[in-house]
Scaffold this motif. Structure first.
Motif, PDB file in Angstrom:
ATOM      1  N   ALA A 101     -20.930  20.225 -47.910  1.00 40.71           N
ATOM      2  CA  ALA A 101     -20.229  19.275 -47.054  1.00 40.71           C
ATOM      3  C   ALA A 101     -21.076  19.040 -45.820  1.00 40.71           C
ATOM      4  N   LEU A 102     -20.993  17.849 -45.279  1.00 41.57           N
ATOM      5  CA  LEU A 102     -21.620  17.555 -43.991  1.00 41.57           C
ATOM      6  C   LEU A 102     -20.538  17.565 -42.932  1.00 41.57           C
ATOM      7  N   GLY A 103     -20.845  18.137 -41.790  1.00 40.63           N
ATOM      8  CA  GLY A 103     -19.955  18.098 -40.635  1.00 40.63           C
ATOM      9  C   GLY A 103     -20.472  17.080 -39.649  1.00 40.63           C
ATOM     10  N   LEU A 104     -19.569  16.288 -39.061  1.00 40.84           N
ATOM     11  CA  LEU A 104     -19.959  15.264 -38.098  1.00 40.84           C
ATOM     12  C   LEU A 104     -19.190  15.445 -36.799  1.00 40.84           C
ATOM     13  N   ASP A 105     -19.922  15.390 -35.693  1.00 40.10           N
ATOM     14  CA  ASP A 105     -19.336  15.324 -34.358  1.00 40.10           C
ATOM     15  C   ASP A 105     -19.688  13.953 -33.825  1.00 40.10           C
ATOM     16  N   VAL A 106     -18.727  13.035 -33.879  1.00 42.17           N
ATOM     17  CA  VAL A 106     -18.965  11.629 -33.563  1.00 42.17           C
ATOM     18  C   VAL A 106     -18.747  11.372 -32.076  1.00 42.17           C
ATOM     19  N   GLY A 107     -19.795  10.880 -31.426  1.00 39.13           N
ATOM     20  CA  GLY A 107     -19.704  10.494 -30.025  1.00 39.13           C
ATOM     21  C   GLY A 107     -20.134   9.048 -29.860  1.00 39.13           C
ATOM     22  N   VAL A 149     -24.347  11.294 -32.940  1.00 37.53           N
ATOM     23  CA  VAL A 149     -23.533  11.923 -33.987  1.00 37.53           C
ATOM     24  C   VAL A 149     -24.233  13.227 -34.340  1.00 37.53           C
ATOM     25  N   GLY A 150     -23.574  14.343 -34.060  1.00 36.04           N
ATOM     26  CA  GLY A 150     -24.114  15.637 -34.441  1.00 36.04           C
ATOM     27  C   GLY A 150     -23.844  15.867 -35.915  1.00 36.04           C
ATOM     28  N   ILE A 151     -24.824  16.421 -36.620  1.00 32.10           N
ATOM     29  CA  ILE A 151     -24.711  16.629 -38.066  1.00 32.10           C
ATOM     30  C   ILE A 151     -24.968  18.102 -38.391  1.00 32.10           C
ATOM     31  N   ALA A 152     -24.106  18.667 -39.240  1.00 30.03           N
ATOM     32  CA  ALA A 152     -24.281  20.016 -39.773  1.00 30.03           C
ATOM     33  C   ALA A 152     -24.081  19.941 -41.276  1.00 30.03           C
ATOM     34  N   VAL A 153     -24.556  20.960 -41.994  1.00 29.25           N
ATOM     35  CA  VAL A 153     -24.393  21.019 -43.450  1.00 29.25           C
ATOM     36  C   VAL A 153     -23.971  22.424 -43.831  1.00 29.25           C
ATOM     37  N   SER A 154     -23.170  22.511 -44.879  1.00 30.20           N
ATOM     38  CA  SER A 154     -22.783  23.818 -45.394  1.00 30.20           C
ATOM     39  C   SER A 154     -23.828  24.313 -46.374  1.00 30.20           C
ATOM     40  N   ASP A 155     -23.827  25.626 -46.596  1.00 29.06           N
ATOM     41  CA  ASP A 155     -24.677  26.170 -47.651  1.00 29.06           C
ATOM     42  C   ASP A 155     -24.018  25.865 -48.991  1.00 29.06           C
ATOM     43  N   LEU A 156     -24.700  26.158 -50.073  1.00 28.72           N
ATOM     44  CA  LEU A 156     -24.183  25.835 -51.410  1.00 28.72           C
ATOM     45  C   LEU A 156     -22.910  26.596 -51.761  1.00 28.72           C
ATOM     46  N   LEU A 157     -22.715  27.771 -51.175  1.00 24.07           N
ATOM     47  CA  LEU A 157     -21.527  28.574 -51.469  1.00 24.07           C
ATOM     48  C   LEU A 157     -20.337  28.208 -50.578  1.00 24.07           C
TER      49      LEU A 157
END
Length: 140
Positions: A3-9, A13-21
Motif C-alpha cells: 500500500a502507498l501512504g499519502l499525506d496530502v498538502g 504530497v508525502g509518500i510512504a510504502v509498506s513492505d510486502l508483508l
C-alpha cells in the motif's frame, strides 16, 4: 499487496510504502505539487513501481473529530486519482497529530530544522500508513 501512504498538502504530497508483508511503512519521497495532472502521473508511476492499487490517504479531521475544509480538499484529490486510475482503492486514515509525531521523531533523531522541512511530509505519510497497518494487519 503493498500500500502507498499519502499525506496530502497544498504544496506537497508525502509518500510512504509498506513492505510486502504489510508490517512496516517506509518513506519514499515528497512530491512537490505542480499540476493535478503531474501529481497524479507521479502517483501512478509509484503505484506501478510498487505494484499496488491501494492508497491509504491521511484524512485531516479537526482535533474534535469534525470534518473541515481540508477534508473536502483531500476527498476531492482522492476522487481525482480514482477517476484517473479507476482500479485504485482509497482508504482514509485519520491523520490527526501525524505531522506532530513526525516532527517529534525527527527532533529526537537530532535532524536539523532545515533537513526536517525537506522530509516532514514523507515522515507524516509513514506515520499515517503505519497507523493503518497496525490497525489492519490482515488487509494486505
Amino acid at each position: 499487496m503493498r500500500a502507498l501512504g499519502l499525506d496530502v498538502g497544498d504544496a506537497t504530497v508525502g509518500i510512504a510504502v509498506s513492505d510486502l508483508l504489510g508490517l512496516t511503512a517506509q518513506g519514499v519521497e515528497t512530491i512537490r505539487r505542480k499540476t493535478l495532472k503531474d501529481d497524479i502521473a507521479r502517483i501512478r508511476e509509484l503505484m506501478e513501481q510498487y505494484e499496488t492499487h491501494r492508497l491509504v490517504v491521511g484524512y485531516p479531521k479537526n482535533m474534535n473529530g469534525t470534518e473541515g475544509e481540508r477534508c473536502e480538499i483531500v476527498k476531492q484529490f482522492a476522487e481525482d486519482i480514482q477517476k484517473a486510475i479507476p482500479a485504485t482503492e482509497v482508504i482514509f486514515q485519520d491523520e490527526r497529530l501525524s505531522t506532530v509525531a513526525a516532527e517529534k521523531s525527527l527532533i529526537s533523531a537530532d535532524v536539523s530544522r532545515r533537513k526536517r522541512r525537506k522530509v516532514i511530509d514523507k515522515m507524516a505519510a509513514v506515520f499515517i500508513l503505519q497507523g493503518w497497518l497496525d490497525r489492519h494487519p490482515q488487509k494486505l
